[in-house]
Design a protein around this motif. Structure first.
Motif: not given
Length: 188
Positions: A51-58, A124-127, A130-133
């Protein structure tokens, strides 16, 4: 996104991990706590990382991943499951026992069960989240679910014998097939 929703997402993402963990416990019913912890940590790391990778790449990755994620998951799970089934059918003296502790096999299981988490990360990148949580919660839930799955598989393996390896292999192939069918139906 609230914490309850993140927990529900983590539980939803961990279903495939649970099935893979049961298969691991079935195959390696001699598994010790520290071995199980290592497997669970690897599964949880990838499930939390994606999810972190996905969030970063968006949004840049969304279209690219959606085109092949289901094939990748199906292929990896089918290869691992098929190998388990084939090995279980060999005579005992000719068996090259399936080893879920081999780094290549373990990472293959971890990637194949966490590809859907990559797509979740893109959303997650569009809403407001708190990505870290989210990463911590998803990883923690995956760890707990993996440990429970291996315990369940271990107990079933001790009770029903080594031929349960066939069941574990079939489970992995069916999970891969489920992922493939869901994505192909969604595309129609």
């Amino acid at each position: 996104m609230g914490i309850v929703t993140i927990i529900l997402v983590g539980i939803g993402l961990s279903f495939d991990t649970f099935a893979v963990s049961i298969s691991t416990g079935l195959v390696a019913n001699h598994i010790r706590f520290w071995q199980a912890t290592r497997v669970a940590l690897v599964l949880a790391f990838f499930q939390g990382l994606m999810p972190l990778v996905g969030w970063l790449v968006g949004i840049q990755v969304e279209g690219y991943v959606k085109e092949f994620d289901h094939w990748l998951a199906f292929g990896l799970l089918s290869l691992i499951g098929g190998k388990m089934i084939l090995e279980s059918l060999k005579p005992e003296e000719k068996r090259n026992n399936f080893n879920p502790f081999k780094p290549v096999v373990l990472i293959g299981m971890a990637i194949s069960t966490s590809i859907d988490a990559l797509v979740v990360g893109v959303t997650f990148a569009f809403i407001d989240v708190n990505i870290y949580l989210s990463v911590f919660i998803i990883g923690f839930i995956t760890y707990v679910v993996a440990m429970l799955g291996m315990l369940f598989g271990k107990k079933a393996g001790e009770r029903f014998g080594k031929r349960m390896e066939i069941v574990g292999g079939i489970m992995l192939v069916l999970i891969g097939l489920k992922i493939l069918i869901e994505h192909l139906q969604a595309g129609c």
